[in-house]
Design a protein around this motif. Structure first.
Motif, PDB file in Angstrom:
ATOM      1  N   ALA A   1     -34.904 -32.526  13.051  1.00  0.00           N
ATOM      2  CA  ALA A   1     -33.776 -32.650  13.979  1.00  0.00           C
ATOM      3  C   ALA A   1     -32.574 -31.870  13.474  1.00  0.00           C
ATOM      4  N   ALA A   2     -32.387 -31.841  12.142  1.00  0.00           N
ATOM      5  CA  ALA A   2     -31.304 -31.038  11.575  1.00  0.00           C
ATOM      6  C   ALA A   2     -31.559 -29.558  11.808  1.00  0.00           C
ATOM      7  N   GLY A   3     -32.819 -29.149  11.658  1.00  0.00           N
ATOM      8  CA  GLY A   3     -33.169 -27.757  11.919  1.00  0.00           C
ATOM      9  C   GLY A   3     -32.968 -27.372  13.370  1.00  0.00           C
ATOM     10  N   LEU A   4     -33.212 -28.316  14.261  1.00  0.00           N
ATOM     11  CA  LEU A   4     -32.995 -28.046  15.687  1.00  0.00           C
ATOM     12  C   LEU A   4     -31.541 -27.696  15.959  1.00  0.00           C
ATOM     13  N   LEU A   5     -30.623 -28.415  15.342  1.00  0.00           N
ATOM     14  CA  LEU A   5     -29.201 -28.122  15.533  1.00  0.00           C
ATOM     15  C   LEU A   5     -28.859 -26.726  15.017  1.00  0.00           C
ATOM     16  N   ALA A   6     -29.421 -26.357  13.873  1.00  0.00           N
ATOM     17  CA  ALA A   6     -29.181 -25.021  13.329  1.00  0.00           C
ATOM     18  C   ALA A   6     -29.735 -23.961  14.277  1.00  0.00           C
ATOM     19  N   ASP A   7     -30.907 -24.228  14.850  1.00  0.00           N
ATOM     20  CA  ASP A   7     -31.515 -23.280  15.793  1.00  0.00           C
ATOM     21  C   ASP A   7     -30.658 -23.088  17.036  1.00  0.00           C
ATOM     22  N   GLN A   8     -29.873 -24.098  17.376  1.00  0.00           N
ATOM     23  CA  GLN A   8     -29.012 -24.013  18.553  1.00  0.00           C
ATOM     24  C   GLN A   8     -27.646 -23.417  18.214  1.00  0.00           C
ATOM     25  N   GLY A   9     -27.496 -22.917  16.998  1.00  0.00           N
ATOM     26  CA  GLY A   9     -26.258 -22.242  16.623  1.00  0.00           C
ATOM     27  C   GLY A   9     -25.207 -23.139  16.013  1.00  0.00           C
ATOM     28  N   PHE A  10     -25.538 -24.400  15.730  1.00  0.00           N
ATOM     29  CA  PHE A  10     -24.579 -25.302  15.104  1.00  0.00           C
ATOM     30  C   PHE A  10     -24.551 -24.991  13.611  1.00  0.00           C
ATOM     31  N   GLU A  11     -23.422 -24.535  13.096  1.00  0.00           N
ATOM     32  CA  GLU A  11     -23.353 -23.981  11.750  1.00  0.00           C
ATOM     33  C   GLU A  11     -22.985 -24.994  10.679  1.00  0.00           C
ATOM     34  N   ARG A  12     -22.602 -26.204  11.055  1.00  0.00           N
ATOM     35  CA  ARG A  12     -22.218 -27.205  10.062  1.00  0.00           C
ATOM     36  C   ARG A  12     -23.449 -27.749   9.333  1.00  0.00           C
ATOM     37  N   GLN A  13     -23.238 -28.224   8.110  1.00  0.00           N
ATOM     38  CA  GLN A  13     -24.309 -28.885   7.376  1.00  0.00           C
ATOM     39  C   GLN A  13     -24.606 -30.228   8.035  1.00  0.00           C
ATOM     40  N   VAL A  14     -25.886 -30.518   8.217  1.00  0.00           N
ATOM     41  CA  VAL A  14     -26.321 -31.766   8.847  1.00  0.00           C
ATOM     42  C   VAL A  14     -27.285 -32.467   7.896  1.00  0.00           C
ATOM     43  N   GLU A  15     -27.003 -33.720   7.575  1.00  0.00           N
ATOM     44  CA  GLU A  15     -27.834 -34.468   6.628  1.00  0.00           C
ATOM     45  C   GLU A  15     -28.865 -35.329   7.359  1.00  0.00           C
TER      46      GLU A  15
END
Length: 402
Positions: A183-197
């Protein structure tokens, strides 16, 4: 006369008055709503309260008028709400500023469970007040498309807009979590650049555990015939793809006796009932409707196999609870579900009803395999103890507060 000096040793031993950590949780959906976010948020709130925190929840009123009450050790502030016309069981909060309520609660930290009406308003109020913000994402656009009646040809563009809106709101948080690494990787794939734990939703392993008693006792509690049972728990909505489970049942019945039990509410129930009747399995598909949380352990105890055909799961609490109960799993090979199927069941290609039926038949007709995979389910579930998740959230609260 000289005054006696205080006993320094005694003074040092006197306890310092320190109030509990005060946590405010903002969510658009909360019990009695039945969905993953509502279940997680309720267990987060009650779990934190049991650990000695002072917990407040802001959410939509389940009846309409605004009200506040203490429920399960949690102070629940329900905001005025209206029915959500595109969903039969949920309500939406009337948009409002929450500055006065935020000031009255004076939390040490805000933990938002989303970026919609309540989460958005709470994050805005917390930012204006200088309150630290933790935000957990449970959102996927797929979960909204059916309710918004968005045509297939427009869903990609609508998804991009939804993700941009999500990023704009969650970018204001001090710390961001989501249930799984995928799910954290999904956010990165959508261009969300913040660190997600990644922090697992967790499950109460003391409530959900294997039972030595025959399954007949649990089935009787829900008026289920004493037949091999495939269970699903969750919303009966479009993205769960429950029609695949119903369509697989005739192929299973060609090989062995079986029934499917569906627990939950949703707008797909009439269509699923019609489908089951049309293909001749109406008597073998049982709709149990809403089951109170205190009876959920018995529901899982009634199952020989658990099926999760959804393609939009960021973790799936229901699948974890089935695993903790020692039930093998057959799940769609989509999103985060493959992380939950590792020697404790089977994955099937979404849409492949024959493959789904074959896996279910294998489990229902092989007692030794079913027992072995059930034990593997329990072992995997042990790595998702909700006390560990609660402890990590407490650490995060202290980190952002500092």
């Amino acid at each position: 006369m000289a005054m006696p000096l205080p006993n320094t040793a005694t003074a040092q031993l006197e306890p310092v008055s320190v109030r509990p950590r005060r946590v405010l949780i903002a969510t658009d959906t909360y019990t009695p709503d039945v969905n993953g976010t509502a279940v997680f948020t309720h267990r987060l709130a009650t779990g934190l309260a049991e650990r000695g925190n002072e917990v407040h929840v802001i959410c939509a009123s389940d009846t309409g008028p605004a009200k506040s009450d203490v429920v399960d050790g949690v102070i629940v502030h329900r905001l005025r709400s209206a029915p959500l016309l595109v969903h039969p069981t949920m309500r939406v909060t009337v948009p409002t500023r929450l500055d006065r309520l935020m000031a009255a609660i004076d939390p040490d930290v805000l933990h938002s469970q989303g970026h919609f009406v309540v989460g958005r308003a709470a994050i805005g109020a917390a930012r204006r007040r200088g309150t630290p913000i933790v935000a957990t994402n449970h959102f996927m656009p797929d979960n909204l498309f059916q309710f918004g009646r968005i045509p297939d040809r427009l869903r990609m563009a609508a998804g991009r807009m939804a993700w941009r809106d999500f990023g704009r709101i969650f970018d204001r948080a001090d710390h961001i979590t989501t249930p799984t690494p995928l799910a954290a990787g999904l956010l990165a794939d959508q261009g969300f650049e913040r660190q997600v734990e990644p922090v697992s939703c967790g499950i109460d392993l003391s409530r959900f555990h294997p039972h030595a008693e025959p399954k007949a006792w649990a089935r009787k509690s829900f008026d289920l015939p004493d037949l091999p049972t495939v269970l699903f728990v969750g919303r009966l909505d479009e993205e769960k793809h429950l029609e695949e489970l119903v369509r697989a049942l005739p192929y299973v019945l060609n090989e062995t006796e079986a029934q499917v039990a569906l627990v939950g509410l949703g707008n797909q129930r009439p269509a699923l009932e019609r489908l089951a009747s049309r293909i001749g399995v109406g008597e073998r598909v049982r709709f149990l409707g809403y089951v109170p949380d205190e009876k959920m352990p018995q529901v899982f105890a009634a199952a020989d196999a658990f099926a999760m055909p959804s393609i939009a799961e960021l973790q799936s609490i229901a699948t974890l609870e089935a695993m903790a109960t020692g039930v093998p799993v057959v799940a769609a090979d989509a999103m985060a579900l493959p992380h939950l199927v590792q020697g404790n069941g089977f994955l099937y290609t979404p849409g492949d009803v024959i493959q789904l039926a074959r896996h279910l038949t294998t489990l229902l007709t092989d007692d030794e395999l079913r027992v072995r995979m059930g034990k593997a389910s329990r072992e995997l579930a042990l790595t998702h103890d909700h006390q560990s998740s609660l402890a990590r959230f407490e650490q995060i609260y202290d980190e952002v507060a500092r």
